[in-house]
Design a protein around this motif. Structure first.
Motif, mmCIF file in Angstrom:
data_model
loop_
_atom_site.group_PDB
_atom_site.id
_atom_site.type_symbol
_atom_site.label_atom_id
_atom_site.label_comp_id
_atom_site.label_asym_id
_atom_site.label_seq_id
_atom_site.Cartn_x
_atom_site.Cartn_y
_atom_site.Cartn_z
ATOM 1 N N ALA A 24 -16.285 -84.517 17.253
ATOM 2 C CA ALA A 24 -16.744 -84.604 15.867
ATOM 3 C C ALA A 24 -15.846 -85.578 15.108
ATOM 4 O O ALA A 24 -14.656 -85.698 15.399
ATOM 5 N N PRO A 25 -16.395 -86.282 14.133
ATOM 6 C CA PRO A 25 -15.562 -87.180 13.328
ATOM 7 C C PRO A 25 -14.587 -86.396 12.452
ATOM 8 O O PRO A 25 -14.717 -85.177 12.282
ATOM 9 N N ILE A 26 -13.651 -87.107 11.895
ATOM 10 C CA ILE A 26 -12.601 -86.531 11.058
ATOM 11 C C ILE A 26 -12.701 -87.174 9.677
ATOM 12 O O ILE A 26 -12.959 -88.372 9.562
ATOM 13 N N MET A 42 -4.574 -94.773 14.410
ATOM 14 C CA MET A 42 -4.070 -93.951 15.513
ATOM 15 C C MET A 42 -5.155 -92.996 16.024
ATOM 16 O O MET A 42 -5.328 -92.829 17.232
ATOM 17 N N LEU A 43 -5.885 -92.391 15.108
ATOM 18 C CA LEU A 43 -6.948 -91.467 15.518
ATOM 19 C C LEU A 43 -8.092 -92.215 16.199
ATOM 20 O O LEU A 43 -8.631 -91.745 17.203
ATOM 21 N N GLU A 44 -8.454 -93.377 15.665
ATOM 22 C CA GLU A 44 -9.514 -94.164 16.300
ATOM 23 C C GLU A 44 -9.095 -94.645 17.689
ATOM 24 O O GLU A 44 -9.898 -94.656 18.610
ATOM 25 N N ASP A 49 -13.895 -90.900 15.584
ATOM 26 C CA ASP A 49 -14.451 -91.589 14.430
ATOM 27 C C ASP A 49 -13.785 -90.981 13.201
ATOM 28 O O ASP A 49 -13.599 -89.761 13.133
ATOM 29 N N VAL A 50 -13.418 -91.810 12.250
ATOM 30 C CA VAL A 50 -12.680 -91.338 11.078
ATOM 31 C C VAL A 50 -13.346 -91.853 9.811
ATOM 32 O O VAL A 50 -13.594 -93.046 9.673
ATOM 33 N N GLY A 71 -15.807 -82.705 11.703
ATOM 34 C CA GLY A 71 -15.421 -81.443 12.332
ATOM 35 C C GLY A 71 -14.083 -80.957 11.815
ATOM 36 O O GLY A 71 -13.656 -79.843 12.104
ATOM 37 N N LEU A 72 -13.402 -81.805 11.039
ATOM 38 C CA LEU A 72 -12.085 -81.474 10.498
ATOM 39 C C LEU A 72 -11.826 -82.352 9.284
ATOM 40 O O LEU A 72 -12.172 -83.538 9.280
#
Length: 136
Positions: A24-26, A42-44, A49-50, A71-72
């Motif tokens: 899930a994206p953030i 960093m997350l990507e 997906d951010v 999702g968060l």
């Protein structure tokens, strides 16, 4: 002679759909543009997906348009226009948004009761652990 394509008993070959990305994206909400961009990158690079917002109001507007929904939510507390605490209160007013997990990422001394918390400066491995546990 065997058939070149497996069938499911219908007239054509059996097609196995490719599953969508299970992650899930953030939603990352922080008024510090440099930190927001660094965490997004960093997350990507870790395969997520951010969505990004610089304050709670912008984040709420984005949430109403996000498809798929995050999702968060990674949420700073001290921001202009709408603080993280004000955003948390607004999230609780909308059933679909209230179900989204929130982790506070802040230099503030403590999170609102019942909310996961990571203190700034952010330990990326701890942040990634929270994201992986929540979003896959």
């Amino acid at each position: 002679m065997s058939e070149p394509w497996p069938t499911d008993g219908l007239d054509g070959p059996r097609v196995t759909p490719i599953p969508p990305n299970p992650r899930a994206p953030i939603l990352l909400v922080d008024d510090d543009a440099e930190l927001r961009e660094m965490l997004r990158e960093m997350l990507e690079s870790s395969g997520y997906d951010v969505y990004c917002a610089s304050n709670g109001r912008e984040a709420l507007d984005l949430l109403h348009q996000a498809d798929p929904p995050p999702g968060l939510i990674l949420l700073d507390l001290m921001m202009p226009i709408m603080t993280g605490e004000e955003m948390l209160a607004a999230l609780k007013q909308v059933h679909a948004l209230a179900a989204i997990p929130v982790t506070i990422v802040s230099g503030h001394d403590g999170p609102p009761e019942g909310t996961a918390y990571l203190k700034k400066p952010v330990d990326f491995s701890a942040l990634l652990g929270v994201v992986q546990k929540t979003c896959g």
